[in-house]
Design a protein around this motif. Sequence first.
Motif, PDB file in Angstrom:
ATOM      1  N   THR A  57      76.348 -98.714 -43.962  1.00  0.00           N
ATOM      2  CA  THR A  57      76.218-100.169 -44.015  1.00  0.00           C
ATOM      3  C   THR A  57      75.499-100.632 -45.280  1.00  0.00           C
ATOM      4  N   SER A  58      75.198 -99.720 -46.151  1.00  0.00           N
ATOM      5  CA  SER A  58      74.661-100.011 -47.484  1.00  0.00           C
ATOM      6  C   SER A  58      74.926 -98.766 -48.323  1.00  0.00           C
ATOM      7  N   PHE A  59      74.568 -98.822 -49.602  1.00  0.00           N
ATOM      8  CA  PHE A  59      74.774 -97.668 -50.474  1.00  0.00           C
ATOM      9  C   PHE A  59      73.586 -96.704 -50.462  1.00  0.00           C
ATOM     10  N   VAL A  60      72.603 -96.936 -49.579  1.00  0.00           N
ATOM     11  CA  VAL A  60      71.372 -96.143 -49.636  1.00  0.00           C
ATOM     12  C   VAL A  60      71.647 -94.648 -49.486  1.00  0.00           C
ATOM     13  N   PHE A  61      72.566 -94.255 -48.580  1.00  0.00           N
ATOM     14  CA  PHE A  61      72.834 -92.831 -48.371  1.00  0.00           C
ATOM     15  C   PHE A  61      73.996 -92.329 -49.212  1.00  0.00           C
ATOM     16  N   VAL A  62      74.542 -93.211 -50.018  1.00  0.00           N
ATOM     17  CA  VAL A  62      75.613 -92.823 -50.920  1.00  0.00           C
ATOM     18  C   VAL A  62      75.048 -92.533 -52.306  1.00  0.00           C
ATOM     19  N   SER A  63      74.127 -93.399 -52.771  1.00  0.00           N
ATOM     20  CA  SER A  63      73.642 -93.265 -54.145  1.00  0.00           C
ATOM     21  C   SER A  63      72.131 -93.145 -54.288  1.00  0.00           C
ATOM     22  N   VAL A  64      71.355 -93.537 -53.253  1.00  0.00           N
ATOM     23  CA  VAL A  64      69.887 -93.551 -53.386  1.00  0.00           C
ATOM     24  C   VAL A  64      69.251 -92.348 -52.698  1.00  0.00           C
ATOM     25  N   GLU A  65      69.587 -92.123 -51.429  1.00  0.00           N
ATOM     26  CA  GLU A  65      69.009 -91.033 -50.637  1.00  0.00           C
ATOM     27  C   GLU A  65      70.145 -90.207 -50.024  1.00  0.00           C
ATOM     28  N   PRO A  66      70.601 -89.135 -50.679  1.00  0.00           N
ATOM     29  CA  PRO A  66      71.761 -88.377 -50.187  1.00  0.00           C
ATOM     30  C   PRO A  66      71.439 -87.404 -49.061  1.00  0.00           C
ATOM     31  N   VAL A  67      70.406 -87.704 -48.267  1.00  0.00           N
ATOM     32  CA  VAL A  67      69.919 -86.756 -47.267  1.00  0.00           C
ATOM     33  C   VAL A  67      70.982 -86.410 -46.228  1.00  0.00           C
ATOM     34  N   ILE A  68      71.782 -87.352 -45.801  1.00  0.00           N
ATOM     35  CA  ILE A  68      72.771 -87.070 -44.758  1.00  0.00           C
ATOM     36  C   ILE A  68      73.863 -86.147 -45.291  1.00  0.00           C
ATOM     37  N   ASN A  69      74.324 -86.419 -46.500  1.00  0.00           N
ATOM     38  CA  ASN A  69      75.296 -85.512 -47.129  1.00  0.00           C
ATOM     39  C   ASN A  69      74.741 -84.102 -47.218  1.00  0.00           C
ATOM     40  N   ASP A  70      73.493 -83.996 -47.646  1.00  0.00           N
ATOM     41  CA  ASP A  70      72.855 -82.684 -47.813  1.00  0.00           C
ATOM     42  C   ASP A  70      72.767 -81.949 -46.481  1.00  0.00           C
ATOM     43  N   LEU A  71      72.385 -82.677 -45.427  1.00  0.00           N
ATOM     44  CA  LEU A  71      72.225 -82.048 -44.112  1.00  0.00           C
ATOM     45  C   LEU A  71      73.566 -81.606 -43.532  1.00  0.00           C
ATOM     46  N   ILE A  72      74.592 -82.423 -43.701  1.00  0.00           N
ATOM     47  CA  ILE A  72      75.915 -82.002 -43.226  1.00  0.00           C
ATOM     48  C   ILE A  72      76.368 -80.753 -43.989  1.00  0.00           C
ATOM     49  N   LEU A  88      56.436-103.158 -38.916  1.00  0.00           N
ATOM     50  CA  LEU A  88      57.310-103.346 -40.070  1.00  0.00           C
ATOM     51  C   LEU A  88      56.549-103.131 -41.370  1.00  0.00           C
ATOM     52  N   ALA A  89      57.084-102.274 -42.239  1.00  0.00           N
ATOM     53  CA  ALA A  89      56.572-102.148 -43.611  1.00  0.00           C
ATOM     54  C   ALA A  89      57.364-103.140 -44.453  1.00  0.00           C
ATOM     55  N   ALA A  90      56.905-104.372 -44.441  1.00  0.00           N
ATOM     56  CA  ALA A  90      57.664-105.475 -45.036  1.00  0.00           C
ATOM     57  C   ALA A  90      57.886-105.250 -46.533  1.00  0.00           C
ATOM     58  N   GLY A  91      59.117-105.449 -46.947  1.00  0.00           N
ATOM     59  CA  GLY A  91      59.461-105.356 -48.364  1.00  0.00           C
ATOM     60  C   GLY A  91      59.767-103.968 -48.861  1.00  0.00           C
ATOM     61  N   ALA A  92      59.505-102.946 -48.046  1.00  0.00           N
ATOM     62  CA  ALA A  92      59.652-101.566 -48.521  1.00  0.00           C
ATOM     63  C   ALA A  92      61.109-101.205 -48.806  1.00  0.00           C
ATOM     64  N   PHE A  93      62.023-101.657 -47.969  1.00  0.00           N
ATOM     65  CA  PHE A  93      63.432-101.306 -48.180  1.00  0.00           C
ATOM     66  C   PHE A  93      63.970-101.924 -49.466  1.00  0.00           C
ATOM     67  N   ASP A  94      63.566-103.159 -49.728  1.00  0.00           N
ATOM     68  CA  ASP A  94      64.030-103.840 -50.949  1.00  0.00           C
ATOM     69  C   ASP A  94      63.571-103.106 -52.203  1.00  0.00           C
ATOM     70  N   VAL A  95      62.316-102.651 -52.212  1.00  0.00           N
ATOM     71  CA  VAL A  95      61.836-101.952 -53.411  1.00  0.00           C
ATOM     72  C   VAL A  95      62.483-100.573 -53.542  1.00  0.00           C
ATOM     73  N   LEU A  96      62.826 -99.943 -52.404  1.00  0.00           N
ATOM     74  CA  LEU A  96      63.536 -98.665 -52.463  1.00  0.00           C
ATOM     75  C   LEU A  96      64.921 -98.859 -53.072  1.00  0.00           C
ATOM     76  N   MET A  97      65.620 -99.892 -52.636  1.00  0.00           N
ATOM     77  CA  MET A  97      66.946-100.159 -53.182  1.00  0.00           C
ATOM     78  C   MET A  97      66.867-100.534 -54.658  1.00  0.00           C
ATOM     79  N   GLY A  98      65.707-101.054 -55.074  1.00  0.00           N
ATOM     80  CA  GLY A  98      65.496-101.355 -56.481  1.00  0.00           C
ATOM     81  C   GLY A  98      65.083-100.142 -57.299  1.00  0.00           C
ATOM     82  N   GLY A  99      64.907 -98.982 -56.616  1.00  0.00           N
ATOM     83  CA  GLY A  99      64.604 -97.740 -57.318  1.00  0.00           C
ATOM     84  C   GLY A  99      63.142 -97.355 -57.373  1.00  0.00           C
ATOM     85  N   ASP A 100      62.255 -98.155 -56.736  1.00  0.00           N
ATOM     86  CA  ASP A 100      60.814 -97.881 -56.805  1.00  0.00           C
ATOM     87  C   ASP A 100      60.380 -97.103 -55.559  1.00  0.00           C
ATOM     88  N   ARG A 101      60.601 -95.799 -55.569  1.00  0.00           N
ATOM     89  CA  ARG A 101      60.237 -94.970 -54.413  1.00  0.00           C
ATOM     90  C   ARG A 101      58.725 -94.953 -54.170  1.00  0.00           C
TER      91      ARG A 101
END
Length: 225
Positions: A10-25, A149-162
């Motif tokens: 439902t977003s590109f997070v596991f496609v381009s940002v966090e490939p953890v699911i691909n790795d686990l499969i 809720l860790a407010a704002g955390a997802f937005d900064v992750l998608m912006g590349g600031d881990r």
Amino acid sequence: MAQKIAVLHTSFVFVSVEPVINDLIGELIPDAEVMHFVDSDVLATVVREQGISKSSEDRMVHLAQAAEAAGADIIFSACSSLGPALDVAAQAVDTPVVKVDEEMARRAALGGKRIGVLATVPTTLGPTSDLILLKARELERDVEVEQRLAAGAFDVLMGGDREKHDALVTEQAVSLAESVDIIVLAQASMSRLAGVLAERTGLEVLSSPRMGVEYLAERVAALQK
């Protein structure tokens, strides 16, 4: 014959940002053929609308139907926020559907009486909490769920600031740990922090990707029998 696994995003997070699911499969089901189906805006729509509309639900049904039409043997949903929509989608296809947080919710219900649910997207809190309570009822366990809720955390992750994402999540986890027995990371995008947060809080910290893919591997193995 290799099983075809369709992963719904439902977003590109596991496609381009966090490939953890691909790795686990790749690690746990190495012979599988993996297909990805992405609606990169539907999670953003759910956050914007503060809930799952009929339109967003329909989009998840269409993703599942596309996966089935492509010949998937099993469908794996990588998104916790859209969990209720996946329940509807599962009724619209004949292909079995597995949710990434299904096994995590079951283990949380078994593992603690005061369960803390930590999320970086507000719309994930309700579906994850509801799934834990459902599993608790199935297991005849009496539990309480506290949401954080860790407010704002997802937005900064998608912006590349881990680094900033991790700091926001850690701050809320340490605070939440004061009033719960176990912490559930409601989104798979937080999973790499599980070990650090367990060390910082002294509590068991559950995250969905490995548990979810382990359960997926069991389901895939059952299909081959």
